[in-house]
Design an enzyme around this catalytic site. Structure first.
Site, PDB file in Angstrom:
ATOM      1  N   TYR A 135     -42.283  15.115  24.171  1.00 42.68           N
ATOM      2  CA  TYR A 135     -43.122  15.877  25.092  1.00 42.68           C
ATOM      3  C   TYR A 135     -44.381  16.398  24.407  1.00 42.68           C
ATOM      4  O   TYR A 135     -45.449  16.442  25.012  1.00 42.68           O
ATOM      5  CB  TYR A 135     -42.351  17.076  25.653  1.00 42.68           C
ATOM      6  CG  TYR A 135     -41.648  16.828  26.961  1.00 42.68           C
ATOM      7  CD1 TYR A 135     -40.656  15.863  27.059  1.00 42.68           C
ATOM      8  CD2 TYR A 135     -41.965  17.568  28.092  1.00 42.68           C
ATOM      9  CE1 TYR A 135     -39.995  15.645  28.250  1.00 42.68           C
ATOM     10  CE2 TYR A 135     -41.306  17.353  29.291  1.00 42.68           C
ATOM     11  CZ  TYR A 135     -40.328  16.387  29.362  1.00 42.68           C
ATOM     12  OH  TYR A 135     -39.678  16.172  30.544  1.00 42.68           O
ATOM     13  N   LYS A 190     -29.521   9.687  20.318  1.00 40.30           N
ATOM     14  CA  LYS A 190     -29.568   8.215  20.313  1.00 40.30           C
ATOM     15  C   LYS A 190     -29.666   7.788  18.849  1.00 40.30           C
ATOM     16  O   LYS A 190     -30.591   7.067  18.433  1.00 40.30           O
ATOM     17  CB  LYS A 190     -30.776   7.745  21.150  1.00 40.30           C
ATOM     18  CG  LYS A 190     -30.824   6.255  21.415  1.00 40.30           C
ATOM     19  CD  LYS A 190     -29.769   5.744  22.389  1.00 40.30           C
ATOM     20  CE  LYS A 190     -29.810   4.222  22.464  1.00 40.30           C
ATOM     21  NZ  LYS A 190     -28.690   3.669  23.239  1.00 40.30           N
ATOM     22  N   ASP A 222     -26.973   7.291  26.481  1.00 43.44           N
ATOM     23  CA  ASP A 222     -26.612   6.372  27.571  1.00 43.44           C
ATOM     24  C   ASP A 222     -25.160   6.584  27.982  1.00 43.44           C
ATOM     25  O   ASP A 222     -24.826   6.637  29.168  1.00 43.44           O
ATOM     26  CB  ASP A 222     -26.896   4.903  27.196  1.00 43.44           C
ATOM     27  CG  ASP A 222     -26.369   4.498  25.829  1.00 43.44           C
ATOM     28  OD1 ASP A 222     -25.936   5.384  25.062  1.00 43.44           O
ATOM     29  OD2 ASP A 222     -26.385   3.291  25.522  1.00 43.44           O
ATOM     30  N   ASP A 246     -34.174  16.652  29.821  1.00 40.08           N
ATOM     31  CA  ASP A 246     -34.854  16.602  31.122  1.00 40.08           C
ATOM     32  C   ASP A 246     -34.054  15.722  32.078  1.00 40.08           C
ATOM     33  O   ASP A 246     -33.777  16.100  33.216  1.00 40.08           O
ATOM     34  CB  ASP A 246     -36.274  16.035  30.929  1.00 40.08           C
ATOM     35  CG  ASP A 246     -37.020  15.917  32.250  1.00 40.08           C
ATOM     36  OD1 ASP A 246     -36.971  16.872  33.049  1.00 40.08           O
ATOM     37  OD2 ASP A 246     -37.635  14.863  32.485  1.00 40.08           O
ATOM     38  N   ASP A 250     -31.033  16.959  35.254  1.00 39.28           N
ATOM     39  CA  ASP A 250     -31.133  16.590  36.672  1.00 39.28           C
ATOM     40  C   ASP A 250     -29.839  15.921  37.139  1.00 39.28           C
ATOM     41  O   ASP A 250     -29.345  16.181  38.235  1.00 39.28           O
ATOM     42  CB  ASP A 250     -32.303  15.619  36.912  1.00 39.28           C
ATOM     43  CG  ASP A 250     -33.571  16.349  37.351  1.00 39.28           C
ATOM     44  OD1 ASP A 250     -33.724  17.536  37.006  1.00 39.28           O
ATOM     45  OD2 ASP A 250     -34.413  15.725  38.026  1.00 39.28           O
TER      46      ASP A 250
HETATM   47  C1  IPM Z   1     -38.353  20.170  34.280  1.00 39.86           C
HETATM   48  C2  IPM Z   1     -39.500  19.399  34.866  1.00 39.86           C
HETATM   49  C3  IPM Z   1     -40.669  19.469  33.885  1.00 39.86           C
HETATM   50  C4  IPM Z   1     -40.235  18.776  32.614  1.00 39.86           C
HETATM   51  C5  IPM Z   1     -41.996  18.879  34.421  1.00 39.86           C
HETATM   52  C6  IPM Z   1     -42.407  19.575  35.697  1.00 39.86           C
HETATM   53  C7  IPM Z   1     -43.081  18.941  33.407  1.00 39.86           C
HETATM   54  O1  IPM Z   1     -39.118  18.101  35.154  1.00 39.86           O
HETATM   55  O2  IPM Z   1     -38.499  21.391  34.056  1.00 39.86           O
HETATM   56  O3  IPM Z   1     -37.309  19.573  34.043  1.00 39.86           O
HETATM   57  O4  IPM Z   1     -40.330  17.556  32.490  1.00 39.86           O
HETATM   58  O5  IPM Z   1     -39.761  19.469  31.717  1.00 39.86           O
HETATM   59 MG    MG Z   2     -37.057  17.710  34.856  1.00 41.79          MG
END
Ligand code: IPM
Ligand code: MG
Length: 355
Positions: A135, A190, A222, A246, A250
């Protein structure tokens, strides 16, 4: 205690309004000050993270953040896009430890797309490093490929990197969190391919010596993605880098079927923190009064627990949320046959009433 309130874009202002109402209902004397961020910052001051907003965030004891982003800013130069606001806050304030719990509330057990026996009672915590990795790693940019079979072609490049002290500090946070929970920590990397990950793994093993009560395991990313849907309850605390975190956070959030319920915290070394819902700005439903404010309200609870030193108030909020769920109130994202469909305002008001 001063709380910076940064509602941002999309549904951000609606859900933050409800979390603020909940904070105000606690009977504490918090000072709340609001500032624009993300697309709203760009509109107000020509930058997603205006100087004054950053200053307020630095001065405040804690930050309550809504969400940033809207399709209408997709054509702006990258440094002016709303996402830069949250990345900038994380970096400027050195908020390196991101806590993303994924909890399946028993009242919402049917909301997951997985079979109930796989997810019932799920309670895992993803700890994501937030200040390093691909990042932020330099160099990054665009150039002509300097070598390889496509030498001379336009190329985009980023740099994945971690230093030992960066991994050490997130490792301590993760081991301490695991020690307070189920005492199992899974480090995801990884290491079969990446040097960054080999250093990450070696460092985790080193720090583990300070925490003999916590069982450390390692998993390739993975495989972790696969295990999260196959047997998610085998996880307790997961620690991983910025990029993998990240993606996996999710995935973990969606196991619960209700990302509108999940709070998060991003902490610095002194437990100052930025608190935000795990979901995004959802521009498609912005302004319609249907967004679920519970993730933001639960983020305010995390703020009380981790930064403001008021765990009993955090417990009150969490109990109030459980109560409104038990009453059968549901915003559209978690609504099911037989439940009472409510909007953002009604849900917030119900939590205040339950308090
Ligand atoms: C998160 C989001 C952010 C990230 C974006 C909005 C930059 O996806 O907080 O997970 O990638 O960290
Ligand atoms: Mg995110």
């Amino acid at each position: 205690m001063k709380i910076a309130v940064l509602p941002g874009d999309g549904i951000g202002p609606e859900i933050v309004t409800e979390a603020v109402a909940v904070l105000n209902a606690l009977g504490e004397s918090f000072e709340l000050e609001q500032a624009p961020v993300g697309g709203a910052g760009y509109e107000a001051a020509g930058h997603p993270l205006p100087e004054a907003t950053l200053k307020l965030a630095k001065e405040a004891d804690a930050i309550l953040f809504g969400a940033v982003g809207d399709w209408k800013y997709d054509t702006l130069a990258r440094e002016l896009r709303p996402e830069q606001a949250i990345l900038g806050l994380r970096k400027h304030l050195q908020l390196f430890a991101n806590f993303r719990p994924a909890i399946l509330y028993k009242e919402l057990a049917d909301a997951s797309s997985l079979k109930p026996e796989i997810v019932a009672g799920l309670d895992i915590l993803i700890i994501r490093e937030l200040n390093g990795d691909i990042y932020f790693g330099q160099p990054k940019g665009f150039r002509q490929a300097p070598d390889g079979p496509f030498e001379g072609s336009r190329e985009g490049f980023d740099t994945m990197r971690y230093t030992v002290p960066e991994v050490v500090r997130i490792a301590h946070v993760a081991f301490q969190a695991a020690a307070k929970r189920g005492k199992r920590l899974c480090s995801v990397d990884k290491a079969n391919v990446l040097e960054t990950s080999q250093l990450w793994r070696d460092t985790m093993i080193e720090v583990a010596k300070d925490y003999p009560d916590v069982e450390l395991s390692h998993m390739y990313v993975d495989n972790a993605a696969m295990q999260l849907v196959k047997a998610p309850k085998n996880f307790d605390v997961v620690v991983t880098g910025n990029m993998f975190g990240d993606i996996l956070s999710d995935e973990a959030a969606m196991l619960t079927g209700s990302i509108g319920m999940l709070p998060s915290a991003s902490l610095d070394a002194k437990n100052k923190g930025l608190y935000e819902p795990s979901h995004g700005s959802a521009p498609d439903i912005a302004g319609k009064g249907v967004a679920n404010p519970l993730a933001t309200i639960l983020s305010a609870a995390m703020m009380l627990r981790y930064t403001l030193g008021k765990p009993e108030q955090a417990d009150r909020i969490e109990a109030a949320v459980k109560k409104v769920l038990a009453q059968g109130l549901r915003t559209p994202d978690i609504w099911q046959e037989g439940a009472t469909k409510v909007g953002t305002r009604e849900m917030g008001a119900a939590v205040v009433a339950a308090l």
